[in-house]
Design an enzyme around this catalytic site. Sequence first.
Site, short mmCIF file in Angstrom:
data_model
loop_
_atom_site.label_atom_id
_atom_site.label_comp_id
_atom_site.label_asym_id
_atom_site.label_seq_id
_atom_site.Cartn_x
_atom_site.Cartn_y
_atom_site.Cartn_z
N LYS A 142 13.21 4.34 3.61
CA LYS A 142 12.02 5.08 4.07
C LYS A 142 11.34 4.22 5.11
CE LYS A 142 8.03 5.78 3.72
NZ LYS A 142 7.12 5.65 4.87
N GLU B 296 8.25 -8.25 -0.06
CA GLU B 296 7.86 -9.11 1.07
C GLU B 296 6.51 -8.61 1.52
OE1 GLU B 296 9.54 -11.59 2.36
OE2 GLU B 296 11.58 -11.27 1.65
N CYS C 191 3.96 -10.51 9.66
CA CYS C 191 3.49 -10.94 8.34
C CYS C 191 3.36 -12.46 8.24
CB CYS C 191 4.40 -10.40 7.25
SG CYS C 191 6.12 -10.73 7.55
N GLU D 196 -5.89 -10.54 5.91
CA GLU D 196 -4.80 -10.39 6.86
C GLU D 196 -5.24 -9.38 7.91
OE1 GLU D 196 -1.10 -8.44 5.54
OE2 GLU D 196 -0.03 -9.94 6.71
P1 NAI Z 1 1.65 -0.19 4.06
O1 NAI Z 1 1.96 -1.26 3.11
O2 NAI Z 1 0.82 0.95 3.60
O3 NAI Z 1 3.01 0.46 4.62
C1 NAI Z 1 4.28 -0.10 4.54
C2 NAI Z 1 5.29 0.95 4.10
O4 NAI Z 1 5.01 1.38 2.77
C3 NAI Z 1 5.30 2.21 4.93
O5 NAI Z 1 6.61 2.68 5.05
C4 NAI Z 1 4.47 3.18 4.09
O6 NAI Z 1 4.76 4.52 4.34
C5 NAI Z 1 4.90 2.79 2.70
N1 NAI Z 1 3.96 3.13 1.63
C6 NAI Z 1 2.61 3.28 1.69
N2 NAI Z 1 2.12 3.57 0.48
C7 NAI Z 1 3.15 3.57 -0.38
C8 NAI Z 1 3.29 3.79 -1.79
N3 NAI Z 1 2.25 4.03 -2.56
N4 NAI Z 1 4.52 3.72 -2.33
C9 NAI Z 1 5.59 3.44 -1.58
N5 NAI Z 1 5.52 3.25 -0.25
C10 NAI Z 1 4.33 3.30 0.34
O7 NAI Z 1 1.01 -0.82 5.34
P2 NAI Z 1 0.08 -0.08 6.42
O8 NAI Z 1 -0.91 0.81 5.77
O9 NAI Z 1 0.96 0.53 7.40
O10 NAI Z 1 -0.70 -1.29 7.03
C11 NAI Z 1 -1.90 -1.76 6.42
C12 NAI Z 1 -1.96 -3.25 6.43
O11 NAI Z 1 -0.89 -3.77 5.69
C13 NAI Z 1 -1.79 -3.89 7.79
O12 NAI Z 1 -2.98 -3.97 8.49
C14 NAI Z 1 -1.30 -5.24 7.42
O13 NAI Z 1 -2.36 -6.08 7.09
C15 NAI Z 1 -0.46 -4.99 6.21
N6 NAI Z 1 0.96 -4.90 6.52
C16 NAI Z 1 1.73 -5.97 6.24
C17 NAI Z 1 3.05 -5.95 6.55
C18 NAI Z 1 3.91 -7.11 6.27
O14 NAI Z 1 5.04 -7.15 6.71
N7 NAI Z 1 3.44 -8.07 5.55
C19 NAI Z 1 3.67 -4.81 7.20
C20 NAI Z 1 2.79 -3.70 7.39
C21 NAI Z 1 1.49 -3.78 7.08
#
Ligand code: NAI
Length: 781
Positions: A191, A265, A299, A393
């Site tokens: 996904k 991660e 990240c 972050e």
């Molecule tokens: P997110 O963690 O919500 O999204 C990452 C993935 O998880 C996306 O594919 C999303 O559709 C999916 N997702 C969201 N809710 C879910 C759930 N309940 N169950 C399963 N999958 C789910 O990150 P988002 O909202 O895009 O970004 C928000 C903040 O998260 C960013 O500002 C950043 O600080 C952090 N982030 C950190 C990342 C990393 O690699 N450490 C990557 C992306 C975001």
Amino acid sequence: MTTVTDILASMDYGPAPEDSRIVTDWLERFPQGFGHFIGGAFTAPNETFEVRNPATGSVIAHVAQGTPEDVVAAVAAARKAQPGWAGLSGHERARHLYALARHVQQHSRFLAVLETLDNGKPIRESRDIDVPLVARHFYHHAGWAEVLDTEFPGARPHGVCGQIIPWNFPLLMLAWKVAPALAAGNTVVLKPAEYTPLTALAFAQIATECGLPEGVLNVVTGDGSAGAALVSAEGVDKIAFTGSTEVGRIIRRQTAGTGRPLTLELGGKSPFVVFSDADIDAAVEGVVDAIWFNQGQVCCAGARILVAEAVASKFEKKLAQRMRTLRVGDPLDKNTDMGAIVHPVQLERIRELVSRGEAEGATLTQGEAPEGCFYPPTIASNVEPASTLATEEIFGPVATITTFRTPEDAVMLANATRYGLAASIWSENVNLCLDVAAKVKAGVVWINSTNIFDAGAGFGGYRESGYGREGGREGMTAYLAHPGPVASRPEVEPEAPVATPGAASTAPGIDRTAKLYIGGKQARPDSGYVYAVPGGLAGLGNRKDIRNAVEAAHKVSGWGKTTGHNRAQVLYFLAENLSARAAEFEGRLASFGIARAAAKAEVDASVRRCFWYAAQADKFDGAVHQTKTEHVTLAVPEPLGVIGVACPVAQPLLGFVSLVLPAIAMGNAVVAIPSQTNPLAATDLYQVLDTSDLPSGVVNIVTGEREVLARTLAEHDDVAGMWYFGTVAGAKMVEAASAGNLKQTWTEDGAARDWFGPVGQGREFLHRATQVKNVWVPYGE
Ligand code: NAI
């Protein structure tokens, strides 16, 4: 119009746009929008959402919003394909992965442009970093498929893997997830993030074109609800997630008790430490790569610059000068250094955090950025360690800068975060660098470098940055299962202990009252109560006792730093002392109602186990990876810290020894809950522990009701790992309760493992007791 004279006057670069026609042509082939990619073909799109180019705001595609039914269909396709895929020889799977690697290379320009249009990252990065790393990842993992049988004997794939990835490196994160899963013989439902689904769809199409059997790789697009449906879908055997810590926690809770292995991660707030003797110009360039690479949406971004006071003003001046030369703008322009922020929502999030920071007193130095979904490179000074900008972050091009005086201060500041993903250390004194590398709590440490990656080295975090590694041998283990023990009759929850006031210990006929063992001392239970057990009375420990035990365990952090030889010596001593008292222990076990022969076998096996872990204490080594030129990567297994151990009810001595010894052999301190029904087998060990030179606090023992005590351990923020061997309901409780600080858990049915057999000990235990720190060290020219 810009004239040649203007250009000569400013010495500025003219625009050098990358041609995007191959991508727009491809996108035009999907006028109805993209369906999911299931079973080797695109489905017809039903409900779709818009995907925009963040640099221009224009809609570039429509993509299907995944429903639970779509997820079910994708999982069914993956399940159907899995036996055939796993049934191929490793060599045959390797051929597929090589083909994927080569096709990524052949389509590299297309993929780079598509990634840039979808994500907003500069073409220079997608072309020179993301896509080459994707190809490298598939090549590397083709190799693992080839040698799987000999390198991982007895291992088998999990089955169907559900993988959820973020938007910051859409195609690279796909590669990190898909390549090891497929190499191991799993099939996948992926996904991608809703902002950036296009390269995953393109990749799935390319994979099918180059002969990947249908159903091996399936892509379901959509928002978090599609991700949540995948996490809980029937028939998914393993979950891997990269994204925010917040969602990681939700997934941990959602998967609790399902028995599905999980790797996470998550976020970071990584330190970038500049010592006074650093090569300042190199460190300034390092910051560019640390926090302005990919607009800071990384990240492991070096988001907290810590600089030695002695060079701070020189460094800050040079950094500000360099920052102003960064060109922010059209991501397709080959001269652009920083592109667009992925989405207006993310831009707003950055702005909001920065304005909170300003309200808290931060001073900003900023470069320039055009109108639209762009954010200027930013340095925030006057930032208190506990403030928003220093702790949250941001996931944008914003670094904080803080000064320090001594290396001890630097380490303290570096570790003053709940995360532990990465750290970057700059000094010409390699002794100092390596000393700090050892002290910093991070899964990846770069010395005089930053943000370099290679498929051959593990990547992943400590603490709330998650667990599991991606890349190299460590990464492969996450996609392989070993035939584990299966309980023919699951462990039944023991009856709750009946609390008796401690005074009852003087009652006639009761021969012994065991106290708790905390910080090397016998301690009365806080409750003042005991409970009757075979052979006497045991203290009825409570939350307070667990908290005291954790505190005592924390005080012996030196244990993890002693040499393996020192730990081995202590364990040999312990083995000898137990051996000397074997007859006594045998008698005690027999007095608890265990048959004499079984008691003897249990004590003998326990003694042997002590010797085995003594032998392993100085042998469970890491590796040196040949990663990039001018570097080697040291993969160093480190203890987790404090591990909570809830023991099974059966084999009260052997079960205890089998779990506690590997944990302490690797340098952890332990808070153990012995068999609830037969705890005196463990409490009898106090004298053995006392006389074996084991530092006080390395092993702490709290007797009482396992589920209550295990919950307190699982919820405790200073416990880094939790091993629970008990009931199915207890395992679920422990996994859900561990989501708070995202501690690593190992849960199993307490009746499943034959502690006498080959699964009663082994490297698996040592692997569980450690986490790998990957240290990138300059080496060679
Ligand atoms: P997110 O963690 O919500 O999204 C990452 C993935 O998880 C996306 O594919 C999303 O559709 C999916 N997702 C969201 N809710 C879910 C759930 N309940 N169950 C399963 N999958 C789910 O990150 P988002 O909202 O895009 O970004 C928000 C903040 O998260 C960013 O500002 C950043 O600080 C952090 N982030 C950190 C990342 C990393 O690699 N450490 C990557 C992306 C975001």
